[in-house]
Design a protein around this motif. Structure first.
Motif, PDB file in Angstrom:
ATOM      1  N   GLY A   1       0.792  -1.228   0.000  1.00 47.16           N
ATOM      2  CA  GLY A   1       0.000   0.000   0.000  1.00 47.16           C
ATOM      3  C   GLY A   1       0.821   1.273   0.000  1.00 47.16           C
TER       4      GLY A   1
ATOM      5  N   GLY B   1       2.576   2.446  -2.461  1.00 41.34           N
ATOM      6  CA  GLY B   1       2.549   3.131  -3.753  1.00 41.34           C
ATOM      7  C   GLY B   1       3.514   2.586  -4.786  1.00 41.34           C
ATOM      8  N   LYS B   2       4.077   1.399  -4.533  1.00 38.25           N
ATOM      9  CA  LYS B   2       5.076   0.835  -5.452  1.00 38.25           C
ATOM     10  C   LYS B   2       4.476   0.585  -6.832  1.00 38.25           C
ATOM     11  CE  LYS B   2       5.832  -2.753  -2.791  1.00 38.25           C
ATOM     12  NZ  LYS B   2       4.779  -2.485  -1.755  1.00 38.25           N
ATOM     13  N   SER B   3       3.314  -0.074  -6.850  1.00 44.01           N
ATOM     14  CA  SER B   3       2.703  -0.387  -8.155  1.00 44.01           C
ATOM     15  C   SER B   3       2.238   0.884  -8.855  1.00 44.01           C
ATOM     16  CB  SER B   3       1.532  -1.355  -7.980  1.00 44.01           C
ATOM     17  OG  SER B   3       2.011  -2.594  -7.500  1.00 44.01           O
ATOM     18  N   THR B   4       1.718   1.830  -8.085  1.00 46.18           N
ATOM     19  CA  THR B   4       1.298   3.099  -8.686  1.00 46.18           C
ATOM     20  C   THR B   4       2.497   3.794  -9.326  1.00 46.18           C
ATOM     21  OG1 THR B   4      -0.499   3.341  -7.098  1.00 46.18           O
ATOM     22  CG2 THR B   4       0.257   5.351  -8.193  1.00 46.18           C
TER      23      THR B   4
HETATM   24  P1  ADP Z   1       1.768  -1.142  -3.383  1.00 48.63           P
HETATM   25  O1  ADP Z   1       2.043  -1.621  -4.754  1.00 48.63           O
HETATM   26  O2  ADP Z   1       2.972  -0.571  -2.682  1.00 48.63           O
HETATM   27  O3  ADP Z   1       1.108  -2.190  -2.515  1.00 48.63           O
HETATM   28  P2  ADP Z   1      -0.281   0.499  -4.631  1.00 48.63           P
HETATM   29  O4  ADP Z   1       0.403   1.434  -5.548  1.00 48.63           O
HETATM   30  O5  ADP Z   1      -0.931  -0.682  -5.229  1.00 48.63           O
HETATM   31  O6  ADP Z   1       0.725   0.082  -3.465  1.00 48.63           O
HETATM   32  O7  ADP Z   1      -1.389   1.293  -3.829  1.00 48.63           O
HETATM   33  C1  ADP Z   1      -1.120   2.517  -3.141  1.00 48.63           C
HETATM   34  C2  ADP Z   1      -2.433   3.145  -2.731  1.00 48.63           C
HETATM   35  O8  ADP Z   1      -3.121   3.597  -3.902  1.00 48.63           O
HETATM   36  C3  ADP Z   1      -3.377   2.210  -2.000  1.00 48.63           C
HETATM   37  O9  ADP Z   1      -4.023   2.943  -0.992  1.00 48.63           O
HETATM   38  C4  ADP Z   1      -4.343   1.796  -3.090  1.00 48.63           C
HETATM   39  O10 ADP Z   1      -5.597   1.494  -2.539  1.00 48.63           O
HETATM   40  C5  ADP Z   1      -4.424   3.040  -3.968  1.00 48.63           C
HETATM   41  N1  ADP Z   1      -4.713   2.697  -5.373  1.00 48.63           N
HETATM   42  C6  ADP Z   1      -3.903   2.022  -6.212  1.00 48.63           C
HETATM   43  N2  ADP Z   1      -4.460   1.885  -7.415  1.00 48.63           N
HETATM   44  C7  ADP Z   1      -5.662   2.505  -7.355  1.00 48.63           C
HETATM   45  C8  ADP Z   1      -6.716   2.714  -8.294  1.00 48.63           C
HETATM   46  N3  ADP Z   1      -6.628   2.263  -9.552  1.00 48.63           N
HETATM   47  N4  ADP Z   1      -7.808   3.376  -7.845  1.00 48.63           N
HETATM   48  C9  ADP Z   1      -7.899   3.832  -6.591  1.00 48.63           C
HETATM   49  N5  ADP Z   1      -6.935   3.683  -5.661  1.00 48.63           N
HETATM   50  C10 ADP Z   1      -5.829   3.019  -6.031  1.00 48.63           C
END
Ligand code: ADP
Ligand code: MG
Length: 221
Positions: free
Chosen positions: A36, A38-41
């Motif tokens: 959570g 933000g790595k994937s984002t």
């Molecule tokens: P990680 O990859 O480090 O686990 P993410 O980047 O997946 O983290 O998520 C970071 C935050 O952004 C989380 O709170 C997640 O719920 C939110 N988030 C990620 N993608 C979306 C999306 N498409 N819509 C809404 N919120 C998102």
């Protein structure tokens, strides 16, 4: 080469901010941090799949591998050739180059099987074959060895090392500091969308300044 500056991307209740990021050809940046953070984002913004509200991302031809490989219906070979076909390479040449890529990831003997029938590790290797076949300048990988058995994980790491040796710039999201040490020159830690630490791998992983990073490395997350 990949470069990002002044990036901001928000989701409801979440904000990712990144002042600066730069990855040279033949180098890898490991991105670590709790779930959570933000790595994937960040990876999707770097891939150009999410538009940031602020900031710029520039770089060469990029290929993004999501955590769960997206494979098409059809054979392993057709999947391996797909990136080349998208790039406009003719069918015969695409299939020939796809065969070479399958050979490299150890899947040539399965070229004519259904891609959907492969094991998890094989699916990741196929996604890598498809990515490597197009000769990307930048490879963006989201936890490519999560859920893989050790043999497949080692194979994937060897393929990534080879891609680097050929001059690709890598951004590697990983849960594993050990993997970061093996593959990356630099590491970046994200906490709640903020960069808590960024630097050369030995220092960033051995003597992090940020207490959250120390706790993370000691296994408290
Ligand atoms: P990680 O990859 O480090 O686990 P993410 O980047 O997946 O983290 O998520 C970071 C935050 O952004 C989380 O709170 C997640 O719920 C939110 N988030 C990620 N993608 C979306 C999306 N498409 N819509 C809404 N919120 C998102
Ligand atoms: Mg993620």
């Amino acid at each position: 080469m990949l470069r990002a500056e002044g990036v901001q991307k928000t989701w409801p209740g979440f904000r990712l901010r990144l002042a600066f990021l730069h990855v040279e050809p033949g180098q890898a940046l490991a991105v670590l941090g709790p779930s959570g953070s933000g790595k994937s984002t960040l990876l999707r913004v770097l891939a150009g799949l999410e538009a940031p509200e602020e900031g710029r991302v520039e770089g060469g031809f990029r290929v993004y591998l999501p955590q769960t490989p997206l494979l098409l219906k059809g054979s392993v070979l057709e999947n391996a050739a797909f990136g080349l076909r998208l790039k406009g390479v003719g069918r015969r040449e695409a299939l020939a180059r796809a065969e070479e890529a399958l050979e490299e990831v150890g899947l040539l003997s399965k070229a004519h099987l259904r891609a959907q029938g492969l094991s998890g590790g094989e699916k990741v290797r196929l996604a890598l074959a498809r990515a490597l076949a197009v000769g990307p300048e930048v490879l963006l990988l989201d936890e490519p060895t999560a859920n893989l058995d050790p043999a497949n994980a080692r194979m994937v790491e060897a393929l990534l090392a080879r891609a680097k040796a050929r001059g690709a710039a890598l951004v590697l999201v990983t849960h594993s500091p050990a993997q970061a040490r093996r593959l990356a020159e630099r590491a970046l830690f994200l906490f709640q969308g903020e960069v808590a630490e960024e630097g050369p791998v030995p220092q960033a992983l051995r003597e992090p300044r940020d207490p959250r990073v120390r706790a993370f490395l000691e296994g408290d997350f």
